[in-house]
Write a protein that holds these residues in place. Structure first.
Motif, PDB file in Angstrom:
ATOM      1  N   SER A 187       0.742  -1.396   0.227  1.00 42.22           N
ATOM      2  CA  SER A 187       0.120  -0.097  -0.149  1.00 42.22           C
ATOM      3  C   SER A 187       0.919   1.254   0.086  1.00 42.22           C
ATOM      4  CB  SER A 187      -0.908   0.066   1.187  1.00 42.22           C
ATOM      5  OG  SER A 187      -1.711  -1.080   1.203  1.00 42.22           O
ATOM      6  N   VAL A 188       0.252   2.279  -0.620  1.00 42.19           N
ATOM      7  CA  VAL A 188       1.047   3.566  -0.876  1.00 42.19           C
ATOM      8  C   VAL A 188       0.505   4.617   0.190  1.00 42.19           C
ATOM      9  CG1 VAL A 188       1.814   5.280  -2.425  1.00 42.19           C
ATOM     10  CG2 VAL A 188       1.795   2.986  -3.020  1.00 42.19           C
ATOM     11  N   PHE A 189      -0.788   4.808  -0.018  1.00 44.48           N
ATOM     12  CA  PHE A 189      -1.574   5.577   0.956  1.00 44.48           C
ATOM     13  C   PHE A 189      -1.038   6.994   0.596  1.00 44.48           C
ATOM     14  CE2 PHE A 189      -2.463   1.837   3.337  1.00 44.48           C
ATOM     15  CZ  PHE A 189      -3.701   1.836   3.606  1.00 44.48           C
ATOM     16  N   GLU A 190      -1.449   7.579  -0.632  1.00 46.49           N
ATOM     17  CA  GLU A 190      -0.950   8.965  -0.841  1.00 46.49           C
ATOM     18  C   GLU A 190      -2.309   9.923  -0.221  1.00 46.49           C
ATOM     19  OE1 GLU A 190      -0.972   9.393  -5.125  1.00 46.49           O
ATOM     20  OE2 GLU A 190       1.108   8.677  -5.152  1.00 46.49           O
ATOM     21  N   PRO A 191      -2.091  11.258  -0.010  1.00 41.68           N
ATOM     22  CA  PRO A 191      -2.809  12.127   0.684  1.00 41.68           C
ATOM     23  C   PRO A 191      -4.483  11.894   0.348  1.00 41.68           C
ATOM     24  CG  PRO A 191      -0.838  13.089   0.406  1.00 41.68           C
ATOM     25  CD  PRO A 191      -0.953  11.893  -0.370  1.00 41.68           C
ATOM     26  N   ILE A 192      -4.716  11.646  -0.972  1.00 41.67           N
ATOM     27  CA  ILE A 192      -5.868  11.522  -1.601  1.00 41.67           C
ATOM     28  C   ILE A 192      -6.916  10.585  -0.802  1.00 41.67           C
ATOM     29  CG2 ILE A 192      -5.660   9.976  -3.446  1.00 41.67           C
ATOM     30  CD1 ILE A 192      -7.505  11.990  -5.045  1.00 41.67           C
ATOM     31  N   THR A 193      -6.064   9.413   0.019  1.00 39.03           N
ATOM     32  CA  THR A 193      -6.821   8.324   0.410  1.00 39.03           C
ATOM     33  C   THR A 193      -7.568   8.610   1.814  1.00 39.03           C
ATOM     34  OG1 THR A 193      -4.635   7.335   1.271  1.00 39.03           O
ATOM     35  CG2 THR A 193      -5.534   6.649  -1.034  1.00 39.03           C
ATOM     36  N   SER A 194      -8.123   9.872   1.945  1.00 34.04           N
ATOM     37  CA  SER A 194      -8.756  10.255   3.037  1.00 34.04           C
ATOM     38  C   SER A 194      -9.950  10.930   2.588  1.00 34.04           C
ATOM     39  CB  SER A 194      -7.937  10.881   3.980  1.00 34.04           C
ATOM     40  OG  SER A 194      -7.505  12.083   3.232  1.00 34.04           O
ATOM     41  N   LEU A 195     -10.781  10.997   3.738  1.00 29.67           N
ATOM     42  CA  LEU A 195     -12.279  12.014   3.295  1.00 29.67           C
ATOM     43  C   LEU A 195     -11.786  13.356   3.006  1.00 29.67           C
ATOM     44  CD1 LEU A 195     -15.174  11.908   3.059  1.00 29.67           C
ATOM     45  CD2 LEU A 195     -15.242  12.629   5.421  1.00 29.67           C
ATOM     46  N   GLU A 196     -11.002  13.848   3.674  1.00 29.74           N
ATOM     47  CA  GLU A 196     -10.452  15.394   3.212  1.00 29.74           C
ATOM     48  C   GLU A 196      -9.861  15.394   1.947  1.00 29.74           C
ATOM     49  OE1 GLU A 196     -10.711  19.372   3.806  1.00 29.74           O
ATOM     50  OE2 GLU A 196     -11.603  17.702   5.071  1.00 29.74           O
ATOM     51  N   GLY A 197      -8.782  14.158   1.629  1.00 29.97           N
ATOM     52  CA  GLY A 197      -8.272  14.209   0.460  1.00 29.97           C
ATOM     53  C   GLY A 197      -9.243  14.252  -0.540  1.00 29.97           C
ATOM     54  N   MET A 198     -10.294  13.147  -0.495  1.00 28.19           N
ATOM     55  CA  MET A 198     -11.267  13.104  -1.780  1.00 28.19           C
ATOM     56  C   MET A 198     -12.027  14.179  -1.878  1.00 28.19           C
ATOM     57  SD  MET A 198     -11.027  10.417  -3.293  1.00 28.19           S
ATOM     58  CE  MET A 198     -12.756  10.158  -4.122  1.00 28.19           C
ATOM     59  N   ARG A 199     -12.518  15.023  -0.795  1.00 25.51           N
ATOM     60  CA  ARG A 199     -13.247  16.026  -0.878  1.00 25.51           C
ATOM     61  C   ARG A 199     -12.671  17.328  -1.600  1.00 25.51           C
ATOM     62  NH1 ARG A 199     -15.736  16.427   5.322  1.00 25.51           N
ATOM     63  NH2 ARG A 199     -17.833  15.566   4.794  1.00 25.51           N
ATOM     64  N   ASN A 200     -11.296  17.437  -1.307  1.00 21.93           N
ATOM     65  CA  ASN A 200     -10.433  18.501  -2.098  1.00 21.93           C
ATOM     66  C   ASN A 200     -10.421  18.097  -3.449  1.00 21.93           C
ATOM     67  OD1 ASN A 200     -10.073  20.095   0.139  1.00 21.93           O
ATOM     68  ND2 ASN A 200      -8.200  18.962   1.007  1.00 21.93           N
ATOM     69  N   TRP A 201     -10.105  16.895  -3.647  1.00 26.10           N
ATOM     70  CA  TRP A 201      -9.854  16.396  -5.051  1.00 26.10           C
ATOM     71  C   TRP A 201     -11.363  16.957  -6.045  1.00 26.10           C
ATOM     72  CZ3 TRP A 201     -12.484  12.214  -7.542  1.00 26.10           C
ATOM     73  CH2 TRP A 201     -12.028  12.068  -8.813  1.00 26.10           C
ATOM     74  N   CYS A 202     -12.502  16.449  -5.331  1.00 28.08           N
ATOM     75  CA  CYS A 202     -13.773  16.567  -5.921  1.00 28.08           C
ATOM     76  C   CYS A 202     -14.047  18.115  -6.150  1.00 28.08           C
ATOM     77  CB  CYS A 202     -14.759  15.896  -5.187  1.00 28.08           C
ATOM     78  SG  CYS A 202     -14.917  14.143  -5.373  1.00 28.08           S
ATOM     79  N   LEU A 203     -13.548  18.729  -5.132  1.00 27.96           N
ATOM     80  CA  LEU A 203     -13.883  20.295  -5.121  1.00 27.96           C
ATOM     81  C   LEU A 203     -12.907  20.799  -6.432  1.00 27.96           C
ATOM     82  CD1 LEU A 203     -15.284  22.953  -3.945  1.00 27.96           C
ATOM     83  CD2 LEU A 203     -13.315  22.931  -2.474  1.00 27.96           C
ATOM     84  N   GLN A 204     -11.856  20.604  -6.557  1.00 26.70           N
ATOM     85  CA  GLN A 204     -11.016  21.126  -7.585  1.00 26.70           C
ATOM     86  C   GLN A 204     -11.512  20.590  -9.046  1.00 26.70           C
ATOM     87  OE1 GLN A 204      -7.185  19.621  -6.666  1.00 26.70           O
ATOM     88  NE2 GLN A 204      -7.099  20.840  -4.658  1.00 26.70           N
ATOM     89  N   ARG A 205     -12.326  19.759  -9.391  1.00 28.16           N
ATOM     90  CA  ARG A 205     -12.674  18.976 -10.512  1.00 28.16           C
ATOM     91  C   ARG A 205     -14.243  19.357 -10.585  1.00 28.16           C
ATOM     92  NH1 ARG A 205      -8.187  17.490  -8.361  1.00 28.16           N
ATOM     93  NH2 ARG A 205      -6.667  16.842  -9.987  1.00 28.16           N
ATOM     94  N   GLY A 206     -14.895  20.106  -9.721  1.00 26.84           N
ATOM     95  CA  GLY A 206     -16.183  20.138 -10.051  1.00 26.84           C
ATOM     96  C   GLY A 206     -17.203  18.756  -9.677  1.00 26.84           C
ATOM     97  N   LEU A 207     -16.780  17.918  -8.958  1.00 23.61           N
ATOM     98  CA  LEU A 207     -17.432  16.720  -8.871  1.00 23.61           C
ATOM     99  C   LEU A 207     -18.124  16.662  -7.599  1.00 23.61           C
ATOM    100  CD1 LEU A 207     -14.252  14.121  -9.399  1.00 23.61           C
ATOM    101  CD2 LEU A 207     -16.315  14.832 -11.097  1.00 23.61           C
ATOM    102  N   VAL A 208     -19.318  15.839  -7.439  1.00 28.17           N
ATOM    103  CA  VAL A 208     -20.082  15.929  -6.305  1.00 28.17           C
ATOM    104  C   VAL A 208     -20.132  14.486  -5.574  1.00 28.17           C
ATOM    105  CG1 VAL A 208     -22.465  15.872  -5.498  1.00 28.17           C
ATOM    106  CG2 VAL A 208     -21.751  17.382  -7.307  1.00 28.17           C
ATOM    107  N   ILE A 209     -19.801  14.557  -4.276  1.00 25.45           N
ATOM    108  CA  ILE A 209     -19.695  13.333  -3.400  1.00 25.45           C
ATOM    109  C   ILE A 209     -21.315  13.201  -2.903  1.00 25.45           C
ATOM    110  CG2 ILE A 209     -18.959  12.365  -1.280  1.00 25.45           C
ATOM    111  CD1 ILE A 209     -16.527  13.689  -1.573  1.00 25.45           C
ATOM    112  N   ALA A 210     -21.765  12.278  -3.718  1.00 25.56           N
ATOM    113  CA  ALA A 210     -23.417  12.032  -3.355  1.00 25.56           C
ATOM    114  C   ALA A 210     -23.554  11.493  -2.030  1.00 25.56           C
ATOM    115  CB  ALA A 210     -23.954  11.582  -4.638  1.00 25.56           C
ATOM    116  N   GLU A 211     -22.814  10.510  -1.529  1.00 18.29           N
ATOM    117  CA  GLU A 211     -22.763   9.797  -0.584  1.00 18.29           C
ATOM    118  C   GLU A 211     -21.433   9.367   0.022  1.00 18.29           C
ATOM    119  OE1 GLU A 211     -25.631   6.378  -0.051  1.00 18.29           O
ATOM    120  OE2 GLU A 211     -26.109   6.968  -2.368  1.00 18.29           O
TER     121      GLU A 211
END
Length: 234
Positions: free
Chosen positions: A162-186
């Motif tokens: 396993s590598v576990f880059e920063p995106i492998t967290s809720l905050e990491g995914m939220r930031n990534w989605c926000l920067q790309r205009g994606l929506v976390i539906a659930e």
């Protein structure tokens, strides 16, 4: 992007994702749903109903173990072996991308996620499940050798490094989605560890004053690509 908290309950990832695929097909009126199974040599397929018309494409690295696992999967209509960072992924070709236990074990995870989103049709779903690096379980899996984790009762026979880059967290995914205009539906949590690993996770949580939670090990997210073709998407 709509911000959702991780729900304080465990969910069965496969049942959740299969239901979201069924609803997506119903809402879009799809005659056939096209699904990409990213990391198909490690994860499990979706338990979709037999009467659902679908075409499933798998993709994973070309190693002997992953090749054998991929070839043995009866749910795949076709598969490709290659690095997800540069393997051919046709743009806007899939209604759903399913990535189970993938992004925590690869480098350049954001690039891979970007490519998977680019392969989604507008309005499509990205279904991801991964170990939360910000949990006590994540720290254990990042730092404890396999041999010790096996001694503590964790099944690591088929676990890839396993590598576990920063995106492998809720905050990491939220930031990534926000920067790309994606929506976390659930966003859901799931705990799949027990025995000595769970006990060690509780000790770590106590020692860090709760900063590293032992309440869950996995994050289960349903991410939606906007319909708007002018949205900030790859």
């Amino acid at each position: 992007m709509t911000e959702l908290s991780v729900r304080d309950r465990a969910v069965v990832e496969h049942d959740l994702f299969a239901e979201r695929v069924r609803l997506h097909v119903q809402d879009k009126g799809l005659r056939r749903v096209h699904i990409l199974e990213a990391g198909c040599g490690r994860g499990n397929g979706l338990p979709l109903p037999d009467d659902l018309d679908r075409h499933i494409t798998g993709i994973d690295l070309d190693t002997p173990a992953l090749r054998a696992r991929t070839a043995d999967r009866p749910d795949l209509d076709t598969f490709h072996l290659g690095d997800l960072r540069n393997a051919p992924l046709p743009p806007r070709a899939y209604d759903v991308v399913h990535a189970d236990s993938l992004i925590e074990r690869i480098t350049h995870a954001e690039l891979v996620l970007d490519r998977m989103v680019a392969a989604l049709k507008p309005g499509g779903l990205l279904l991801v499940r991964f170990t939360d690096r910000d949990s006590a379980y994540g720290l254990i899996r990042r730092t404890l050798p396999r041999r010790l984790r096996r001694m503590l009762g964790e099944d690591v026979q088929r676990t890839h490094p396993s590598v576990f880059e920063p995106i492998t967290s809720l905050e990491g995914m939220r930031n990534w989605c926000l920067q790309r205009g994606l929506v976390i539906a659930e966003a859901h949590t799931e705990t799949g560890c027990g025995g000595g690993v769970a006990a060690l996770a509780r000790l770590l949580s106590t020692a860090t004053g709760g900063r590293l939670t032992a309440d869950h090990s996995e994050l289960v997210l349903v991410v939606r690509k906007p319909e708007n073709r002018f949205a900030r998407i790859l």
